[in-house]
Write a protein that holds these residues in place. Sequence first.
Motif, PDB file in Angstrom:
ATOM      1  N   PHE A   1      36.577 -41.953  17.732  1.00 17.52           N
ATOM      2  CA  PHE A   1      34.894 -41.851  17.876  1.00 17.52           C
ATOM      3  C   PHE A   1      34.642 -41.527  17.270  1.00 17.52           C
ATOM      4  O   PHE A   1      33.852 -41.320  15.698  1.00 17.52           O
ATOM      5  N   TYR A   2      34.449 -40.270  17.760  1.00 18.04           N
ATOM      6  CA  TYR A   2      33.512 -39.153  17.549  1.00 18.04           C
ATOM      7  C   TYR A   2      33.888 -39.010  15.916  1.00 18.04           C
ATOM      8  O   TYR A   2      33.679 -37.982  15.019  1.00 18.04           O
ATOM      9  N   ARG A   3      35.516 -38.453  16.105  1.00 17.61           N
ATOM     10  CA  ARG A   3      36.165 -37.783  14.779  1.00 17.61           C
ATOM     11  C   ARG A   3      36.203 -38.573  13.456  1.00 17.61           C
ATOM     12  O   ARG A   3      34.948 -38.413  12.437  1.00 17.61           O
ATOM     13  N   HIS A   4      35.684 -40.413  13.408  1.00 21.62           N
ATOM     14  CA  HIS A   4      35.821 -41.033  12.824  1.00 21.62           C
ATOM     15  C   HIS A   4      34.117 -40.637  11.992  1.00 21.62           C
ATOM     16  O   HIS A   4      33.843 -41.455  10.877  1.00 21.62           O
ATOM     17  N   GLU A   5      33.281 -40.485  13.368  1.00 26.72           N
ATOM     18  CA  GLU A   5      31.615 -40.497  13.425  1.00 26.72           C
ATOM     19  C   GLU A   5      31.128 -39.720  12.782  1.00 26.72           C
ATOM     20  O   GLU A   5      29.792 -39.068  11.750  1.00 26.72           O
ATOM     21  N   SER A   6      31.863 -37.915  12.504  1.00 29.46           N
ATOM     22  CA  SER A   6      31.266 -37.049  12.143  1.00 29.46           C
ATOM     23  C   SER A   6      30.986 -37.202  10.534  1.00 29.46           C
ATOM     24  O   SER A   6      31.844 -37.698   9.853  1.00 29.46           O
TER      25      SER A   6
ATOM     26  N   PRO B   1      31.787 -26.882  12.908  1.00 24.40           N
ATOM     27  CA  PRO B   1      32.578 -27.141  14.217  1.00 24.40           C
ATOM     28  C   PRO B   1      32.746 -28.710  14.060  1.00 24.40           C
ATOM     29  O   PRO B   1      34.070 -28.516  15.143  1.00 24.40           O
ATOM     30  N   CYS B   2      31.963 -29.046  13.929  1.00 30.00           N
ATOM     31  CA  CYS B   2      31.758 -30.922  13.633  1.00 30.00           C
ATOM     32  C   CYS B   2      33.141 -31.492  12.994  1.00 30.00           C
ATOM     33  O   CYS B   2      33.701 -32.390  14.049  1.00 30.00           O
ATOM     34  N   ARG B   3      33.384 -31.308  11.956  1.00 29.29           N
ATOM     35  CA  ARG B   3      33.690 -31.577  11.199  1.00 29.29           C
ATOM     36  C   ARG B   3      35.225 -31.243  11.795  1.00 29.29           C
ATOM     37  O   ARG B   3      35.946 -32.415  11.299  1.00 29.29           O
ATOM     38  N   GLU B   4      35.506 -30.520  11.534  1.00 25.40           N
ATOM     39  CA  GLU B   4      36.941 -29.935  11.994  1.00 25.40           C
ATOM     40  C   GLU B   4      37.327 -29.738  13.515  1.00 25.40           C
ATOM     41  O   GLU B   4      39.079 -30.916  13.708  1.00 25.40           O
ATOM     42  N   GLY B   5      36.629 -29.736  14.710  1.00 27.35           N
ATOM     43  CA  GLY B   5      36.913 -29.282  15.324  1.00 27.35           C
ATOM     44  C   GLY B   5      36.821 -30.941  16.737  1.00 27.35           C
ATOM     45  O   GLY B   5      38.065 -31.446  17.274  1.00 27.35           O
ATOM     46  N   THR B   6      36.337 -31.986  16.264  1.00 25.22           N
ATOM     47  CA  THR B   6      35.963 -33.738  16.878  1.00 25.22           C
ATOM     48  C   THR B   6      37.497 -33.793  15.973  1.00 25.22           C
ATOM     49  O   THR B   6      38.718 -34.566  16.868  1.00 25.22           O
ATOM     50  N   GLY B   7      38.779 -33.929  14.898  1.00 29.79           N
ATOM     51  CA  GLY B   7      39.420 -34.771  14.544  1.00 29.79           C
ATOM     52  C   GLY B   7      40.997 -33.337  15.663  1.00 29.79           C
ATOM     53  O   GLY B   7      41.475 -34.031  15.750  1.00 29.79           O
TER      54      GLY B   7
ATOM     55  N   ILE C   1      24.614 -28.945  13.923  1.00 26.48           N
ATOM     56  CA  ILE C   1      23.557 -29.217  13.167  1.00 26.48           C
ATOM     57  C   ILE C   1      22.251 -29.760  14.152  1.00 26.48           C
ATOM     58  O   ILE C   1      21.311 -30.084  14.776  1.00 26.48           O
ATOM     59  N   CYS C   2      23.738 -31.480  14.898  1.00 29.64           N
ATOM     60  CA  CYS C   2      22.756 -32.071  15.206  1.00 29.64           C
ATOM     61  C   CYS C   2      23.634 -32.196  16.414  1.00 29.64           C
ATOM     62  O   CYS C   2      24.122 -31.853  17.245  1.00 29.64           O
ATOM     63  N   PRO C   3      23.067 -33.325  17.386  1.00 28.89           N
ATOM     64  CA  PRO C   3      23.688 -33.509  18.941  1.00 28.89           C
ATOM     65  C   PRO C   3      24.818 -34.126  19.115  1.00 28.89           C
ATOM     66  O   PRO C   3      25.153 -34.474  19.486  1.00 28.89           O
ATOM     67  N   LEU C   4      25.245 -34.912  17.697  1.00 31.46           N
ATOM     68  CA  LEU C   4      26.434 -34.929  17.439  1.00 31.46           C
ATOM     69  C   LEU C   4      27.629 -34.183  18.060  1.00 31.46           C
ATOM     70  O   LEU C   4      28.477 -34.359  18.423  1.00 31.46           O
ATOM     71  N   GLY C   5      28.260 -33.363  18.151  1.00 34.07           N
ATOM     72  CA  GLY C   5      28.430 -31.913  18.333  1.00 34.07           C
ATOM     73  C   GLY C   5      28.836 -31.973  19.382  1.00 34.07           C
ATOM     74  O   GLY C   5      30.240 -31.912  19.755  1.00 34.07           O
ATOM     75  N   ASP C   6      27.252 -31.749  20.538  1.00 33.10           N
ATOM     76  CA  ASP C   6      27.261 -31.954  21.859  1.00 33.10           C
ATOM     77  C   ASP C   6      28.050 -33.173  22.180  1.00 33.10           C
ATOM     78  O   ASP C   6      29.028 -33.153  22.986  1.00 33.10           O
ATOM     79  N   ALA C   7      27.774 -34.557  21.833  1.00 33.06           N
ATOM     80  CA  ALA C   7      28.451 -35.807  22.437  1.00 33.06           C
ATOM     81  C   ALA C   7      29.581 -35.507  22.385  1.00 33.06           C
ATOM     82  O   ALA C   7      30.086 -36.857  22.664  1.00 33.06           O
TER      83      ALA C   7
ATOM     84  N   ASP D   1      33.100 -39.311   1.622  1.00 32.65           N
ATOM     85  CA  ASP D   1      32.901 -40.124   2.785  1.00 32.65           C
ATOM     86  C   ASP D   1      32.731 -39.159   3.669  1.00 32.65           C
ATOM     87  O   ASP D   1      31.636 -38.645   3.283  1.00 32.65           O
ATOM     88  N   ARG D   2      32.851 -38.702   4.718  1.00 27.55           N
ATOM     89  CA  ARG D   2      32.412 -38.207   5.751  1.00 27.55           C
ATOM     90  C   ARG D   2      33.753 -37.824   6.747  1.00 27.55           C
ATOM     91  O   ARG D   2      34.778 -38.332   6.548  1.00 27.55           O
ATOM     92  N   GLY D   3      32.712 -36.770   8.027  1.00 24.62           N
ATOM     93  CA  GLY D   3      34.242 -35.952   8.406  1.00 24.62           C
ATOM     94  C   GLY D   3      35.265 -35.342   8.068  1.00 24.62           C
ATOM     95  O   GLY D   3      34.468 -34.824   6.800  1.00 24.62           O
ATOM     96  N   ASP D   4      36.138 -35.407   8.617  1.00 28.11           N
ATOM     97  CA  ASP D   4      37.511 -34.445   7.903  1.00 28.11           C
ATOM     98  C   ASP D   4      38.037 -34.541   6.406  1.00 28.11           C
ATOM     99  O   ASP D   4      38.475 -34.039   6.413  1.00 28.11           O
ATOM    100  N   HIS D   5      37.753 -35.831   6.122  1.00 31.77           N
ATOM    101  CA  HIS D   5      38.120 -36.722   5.128  1.00 31.77           C
ATOM    102  C   HIS D   5      36.632 -36.609   3.959  1.00 31.77           C
ATOM    103  O   HIS D   5      37.076 -36.883   3.350  1.00 31.77           O
ATOM    104  N   ALA D   6      35.807 -35.581   3.662  1.00 33.49           N
ATOM    105  CA  ALA D   6      34.634 -35.633   3.345  1.00 33.49           C
ATOM    106  C   ALA D   6      35.543 -35.448   2.115  1.00 33.49           C
ATOM    107  O   ALA D   6      35.983 -34.138   2.312  1.00 33.49           O
ATOM    108  N   GLN D   7      34.916 -35.432   1.053  1.00 34.64           N
ATOM    109  CA  GLN D   7      35.128 -35.041  -0.233  1.00 34.64           C
ATOM    110  C   GLN D   7      33.800 -34.431  -1.277  1.00 34.64           C
ATOM    111  O   GLN D   7      33.062 -35.189  -1.046  1.00 34.64           O
ATOM    112  N   ILE D   8      34.470 -32.735  -1.982  1.00 34.18           N
ATOM    113  CA  ILE D   8      33.104 -32.628  -2.700  1.00 34.18           C
ATOM    114  C   ILE D   8      33.883 -33.449  -3.767  1.00 34.18           C
ATOM    115  O   ILE D   8      35.416 -33.612  -4.841  1.00 34.18           O
ATOM    116  N   ALA D   9      33.209 -34.811  -5.332  1.00 37.23           N
ATOM    117  CA  ALA D   9      33.656 -35.306  -5.998  1.00 37.23           C
ATOM    118  C   ALA D   9      32.987 -35.617  -6.867  1.00 37.23           C
ATOM    119  O   ALA D   9      31.294 -35.642  -6.630  1.00 37.23           O
TER     120      ALA D   9
END
Lengths: 449, 370
Positions: A348-353, A359-365, A399-405, B187-195
Amino acid sequence: MGVKLLLDKAHVPGIRSYEVYRREGGYAAVEKALKMSPNDVVEEVKKSGLRGRGGAGFPSGMKWSFLAKPEGVPRYLVCNADESEPGTFKDRYLMEFIPHLLIEGLIVSSYALGSSRTYIYIRGEYAWIPDILEQAIAEANANGWLGKNIMGTGFDCQIYVQRGAGAYICGEETALIESLEGKRGNPRIKPPFPAVKGLYDCPTVVNNVETLAAVVPIMNIGGEAYSKIGVGRSTGTKLISACGNINKPGVYEIDMTISVEEFIYSDEYCGGIANGKKLKACIPGGSSVPILPANLLLKTAKGETRYMNYESLSDGGFATGSMMGSGGFIVLDEDQCVVRHTLSLARFYRHESCGQCSPCREGTGWMEKILHKIEYGKGQMSDIDLLWDIQRRIEGNTICPLGDAAAWPVAAAIRHFRDEFEWHVLNPEESQTRNFGLAHYADPREVVA
Amino acid sequence: MAEEKKLFKVTIDNITVEVEPGTTILNAARMIGGDVTPPAMCYYSKLKGSGGKCRTCLVEVAAGSTADPRPMPKLVASCRTTVMDGMIVKNITSEKVPDARAGVVEFLLLNHPLDCPVCDQAGECHLQDLSFDHGKEGTRYEFKRRTFEKHNLGPYIQLHMTRCILCYRCVYTADQLTEKRAHGVLDRGDHAQIATFIEKNLDSDFIGNVIDVCPVGALTDKTFRFKNRVWFTKPVDAHRNCTKCCGEVQLWMRGDEVFRVTARKDEWGEVKESTKGGTGWICNDCRFDKKSVSDWTIEGPSNVSRHSVISQGHYVGLQKPTETMPAVMGGRQPRLLMDIHSVSEVNPESVELSKINRPAHSSDFNSDKS
């Protein structure tokens, strides 16, 4: 029987309509508040000790008094109805069954804060609720509770409902503001805080639905009386949305004096664990807060009874405690697998980051992939330590609490259920075929047949 | 205001500077310079609103200000946190910062393809510098990295999203230098992309500057792609009269050939201010079309002060080693690095690796144990 302030009228037939709501004593809070000065209303909320019901538990009166009031600049009140935390559905219940309570709370709060344009930002998945709210707003407008010169006081107010597009991150207040402005829902970097520069760069207060609804009983019974309900700094009543392996899932209003044990086992609330199973673990405040095993849930590390309030649930810090959070009470019975459960939260958190900070973008995945590996029998012992290391480096660095969450549930699962992770690594085949429940986590009480 | 502005005293790693109110910690540290300065991958002083995203510039605030000397509970992004009077900041002297920064480097490299040998940015890549300075030598990531298709953004720019670290610098550049917004994040998260929206070309006159701001090799100059390595070309300052921009550039030359034209950069890798005042952004004509020496008035070699490979390669006083391996090892000629240790657990004395005339195999080590 606990005190009910929010849901006491929720089951009156037709309460959704204005006539019934008014007949049951609705809009008395507006009548009372508009005779007072806005500052007195803020003082009343301060006196009540009301704490934000969205998760952080910050005192609402204090938040309101932080609002900057420069001349000639509009101020905004935004109602955060983007309730997306897995396990939390209290706001939906409130808005769906007793929408006028929220509208009334919004009018009083708008008056206190001087906001003449108030927004309700509601999550996109609640597709049917904006209609209910808009109906209620139209009725309030028709009866003179909204619009120009309300009750002849010269106070103008209008409420608008804005639908979100279904992003969890838009529940974070600055991301919500960005989204409300029509931008990509990325959290802003704070400071400046919304109280200084929020919506359209104007001072803004963002409050949860339940917080704003609670302003109504505060006005009705007075801040003093409200602060006497509950215990210590946990004043008033709290809505808990209970779900998981319990006999009676649903939304319950509690006055924060009952124990966790009573909440789970009493027939008035959850009614015990379903199917005669034993309690294994529980997430007491929505998916982001740390999971607790049964022994630590019912009693604190010091051996005291744990109560359903802000202080008691967080007793012991994150080492042996958890958080009140948003009130999403998720119960797991002895048959549930904590690894699988943690995996689904990580997914869920990976999808919603939002992907803004690294840290959050790569770490959650990364956490999700490792948990997937462990759950599907390909894990190694070192992966558990790696998970711990990843969560440690995400927490607090975003930046925001999503990483903590995202980090807390993984941390707590490893902290309290490490041997279950290890069992998955050591018994890869068996962990595929059955869900795993370690006996010593289960609640020690006898199962009543 | 007539009264003199009060300066704030801020102490970073035990060095005190006086800065104007409103300065960020990062900029205060840049005034000190050297190792005290936190690295920044997304902050770009010339772009409004940039920063705060990459988290490499995290620092510890040991005391908030003289008035409120409490430490801040979390590490803060120095590029977006303004200084207070009496603030005490710890960067390299902090215990937490190096660990957090190593974590951020690991996260940034997680989905980065590490195709430096074929990447045009290699040699002037901020991510290379960052991982060299603050990262660990190995990766713990064992999954497939995310990949994207390559995209052409107009005739001159190629977007290789796989390498992107989502610093948002190019988004701010496109927003602030060009008249309409045609460049953003999908998009968002680890599949976000510059576009660009619906594969739109970027046709503004100043869009080439997104190449200069990109800290990695995600946005590259198609007129330079695969033509040469950065460290083989020599930077030369040059200018021409340009009606659109300041016309002050750096030519990257090899022999008499101009391989590439970029804006002039300062010691932090950011585009310098023009000597005539104003910004130093250059237009697409200067960048992509003027590739002949006769187009330019050459001022002289650029003073490259960055620690990248471009400034290296000028080995002064090079000496050959006087001792050779066999001399040190008593006549043995090691074949493998492992073999340098004469005795170790994996390499017992009975096995002389230099005597085996093929790759060593487990049977070579186990034969005498049975």
